[in-house]
Design an enzyme around this catalytic site. Structure first.
Site, PDB file in Angstrom:
ATOM      1  N   ARG A  40       0.859  -1.182   0.000  1.00 42.06           N
ATOM      2  CA  ARG A  40       0.000   0.000   0.000  1.00 42.06           C
ATOM      3  C   ARG A  40       0.890   1.225   0.000  1.00 42.06           C
ATOM      4  O   ARG A  40       1.920   1.263   0.697  1.00 42.06           O
ATOM      5  CB  ARG A  40      -0.902   0.031   1.241  1.00 42.06           C
ATOM      6  CG  ARG A  40      -2.134  -0.857   1.149  1.00 42.06           C
ATOM      7  CD  ARG A  40      -3.125  -0.368   0.101  1.00 42.06           C
ATOM      8  NE  ARG A  40      -4.324  -1.196  -0.012  1.00 42.06           N
ATOM      9  CZ  ARG A  40      -4.452  -2.259  -0.811  1.00 42.06           C
ATOM     10  NH1 ARG A  40      -3.436  -2.641  -1.570  1.00 42.06           N
ATOM     11  NH2 ARG A  40      -5.583  -2.933  -0.853  1.00 42.06           N
ATOM     12  N   GLU A  56      -4.074   7.563  -5.197  1.00 44.15           N
ATOM     13  CA  GLU A  56      -4.196   6.869  -6.488  1.00 44.15           C
ATOM     14  C   GLU A  56      -5.429   7.357  -7.216  1.00 44.15           C
ATOM     15  O   GLU A  56      -6.474   7.538  -6.582  1.00 44.15           O
ATOM     16  CB  GLU A  56      -4.281   5.360  -6.259  1.00 44.15           C
ATOM     17  CG  GLU A  56      -2.976   4.807  -5.685  1.00 44.15           C
ATOM     18  CD  GLU A  56      -2.997   3.293  -5.459  1.00 44.15           C
ATOM     19  OE1 GLU A  56      -3.986   2.632  -5.834  1.00 44.15           O
ATOM     20  OE2 GLU A  56      -2.013   2.788  -4.910  1.00 44.15           O
ATOM     21  N   HIS A  63      -1.084   0.175  -9.878  1.00 44.10           N
ATOM     22  CA  HIS A  63      -1.713  -0.750  -8.923  1.00 44.10           C
ATOM     23  C   HIS A  63      -2.277  -1.990  -9.643  1.00 44.10           C
ATOM     24  O   HIS A  63      -3.487  -2.227  -9.624  1.00 44.10           O
ATOM     25  CB  HIS A  63      -2.815  -0.035  -8.118  1.00 44.10           C
ATOM     26  CG  HIS A  63      -3.141  -0.747  -6.827  1.00 44.10           C
ATOM     27  ND1 HIS A  63      -3.609  -0.103  -5.708  1.00 44.10           N
ATOM     28  CD2 HIS A  63      -3.077  -2.054  -6.476  1.00 44.10           C
ATOM     29  CE1 HIS A  63      -3.825  -0.980  -4.734  1.00 44.10           C
ATOM     30  NE2 HIS A  63      -3.501  -2.184  -5.185  1.00 44.10           N
TER      31      HIS A  63
HETATM   32  C1  DGY Z   1      -5.497  -6.008  -2.800  1.00 41.64           C
HETATM   33  O1  DGY Z   1      -6.145  -7.025  -3.042  1.00 41.64           O
HETATM   34  O2  DGY Z   1      -5.474  -5.467  -1.704  1.00 41.64           O
HETATM   35  C2  DGY Z   1      -4.730  -5.441  -3.928  1.00 41.64           C
HETATM   36  O3  DGY Z   1      -4.044  -4.303  -3.602  1.00 41.64           O
HETATM   37  C3  DGY Z   1      -5.640  -5.214  -5.105  1.00 41.64           C
HETATM   38  O4  DGY Z   1      -4.880  -5.617  -6.184  1.00 41.64           O
END
Ligand code: DGY
Length: 324
Positions: free
Chosen positions: A239, A268, A287
């Site tokens: 993240r 984002e 992402h």
């Molecule tokens: C998640 O599943 O948390 C990812 O970041 C999405 O791709």
């Protein structure tokens, strides 16, 4: 599936899931979903949750007290992601709203992308591609586009959970030395558990695999970046807010560290004129850690399983519980 009044439960799905999964959901509930390929505005989301008992959301779509106030009938929230930092689980729990996520099915896709970023930065793939397509490839040259070897290099995995462990498996095949931090240390072949300071000081490549929580927000800031080697590379597929992005930008600009490969950002989408998008030593992706067709179907399926279970009065297959 019926509610007490005999009607099918109303559900809002904030994006267009893969067709087969959406059809399965639509067959079981009274479904409203976002048909366009863009997210709902917050205003529209708050309006459309008013009648629903079930909600399917994506990463970045905040489920908080404001949304729960706007959705007085809500009983279940299913996020199409393993990360659930966008859902106030404690507040949902207080209001008897079940929450579920999609762990496991995206582990391999995310670990693969981590290795792709690692190789991309180490071997300067974007710069090399640019050189070819812009006519700046002079000839085979012994000094042109020299990168870094993975073999023998040390990889520091911050967070040895499912994805971190899958990255370690892949890194072993590249004959890397592997150190890791772990919340609950356990034996993983070829991995030595160390503390964060030692990991940062030793590693040629540092890869982040922790969930975003209050204790991991800005886990990597100016002080941690300063502990890293000047030739080190930071990879983040976890993240964005695990890293202090301003501090990282400064570290990349000043040469405190050598490079970064980032799939996630504090905000984002990141603005194209953000300095991180302009740096030669930073490879940025939108992402896409879990973005393979098969994985996205599996994630959507699991989210729908979670939602339908809860609306049917059963436990979710993958419930999220509020942290103590
Ligand atoms: C998640 O599943 O948390 C990812 O970041 C999405 O791709």
């Amino acid at each position: 599936m019926e509610t007490l009044g005999g009607a099918r439960p109303k559900v809002l799905c904030t994006r267009h899931l893969p067709d087969a999964v959406l059809a399965r959901l639509a067959a079981a509930v009274d479904l409203d979903w976002q048909r366009a390929d863009t997210p709902l505005s917050r205003e529209e989301l708050l309006r459309r949750v008013a009648p629903v008992e079930g909600l399917v959301v994506m990463p970045g779509e905040t489920v908080d007290a404001e949304l729960l106030d706007a959705a007085p009938h809500l009983r279940a929230v299913a996020t199409v992601s393993v990360g659930y930092d966008h859902v106030d689980v404690a507040e949902c729990t207080r209001r008897a709203v079940a929450v579920g996520n999609t762990p496991g099915v995206l582990t391999d896709a995310t670990a693969d992308l981590t290795i792709a970023l690692l190789l991309g930065v180490a071997r300067r793939l974007v710069e090399a591609h640019e050189a070819v397509v812009t006519g700046r490839w002079p000839a085979w040259d012994p000094n042109f586009m020299l990168g870094r070897d993975l073999v023998g290099a040390t990889l520091g995995i911050v967070g040895l959970g499912r994805i971190g462990t899958a990255v370690a498996t892949r890194a072993r095949a590249f004959k890397m030395e592997i150190v890791a931090t772990a919340r609950r240390p356990r034996a993983v072949e070829g991995v030595r558990i160390v503390d964060l300071d030692e990991l940062l000081a030793r590693s040629d490549f540092v890869s982040l695999h922790v969930a975003l929580a209050p204790e991991t927000r800005h886990l990597i800031g100016a002080a941690q970046l300063a502990r890293m080697r000047p030739d080190a590379v930071l990879i983040n597929t976890a993240r964005g807010a695990v890293v202090d992005q301003a501090a990282l930008t400064a570290a990349l600009q000043s040469g405190t560290i050598a490079g970064a490969g980032l799939d996630v950002f504090e905000e984002e989408p990141i603005a194209p004129d953000d300095p991180l998008c302009r740096l030669q030593n930073c490879l940025v992706l939108p992402h896409i850690g879990s973005a393979t067709a098969r994985t996205r179907v599996a994630m959507a399926d699991l989210a729908v399983d979670n939602l339908l279970a809860a609306l049917g009065g059963a436990p979710m297959p993958n419930p999220v519980v509020a942290r103590p």
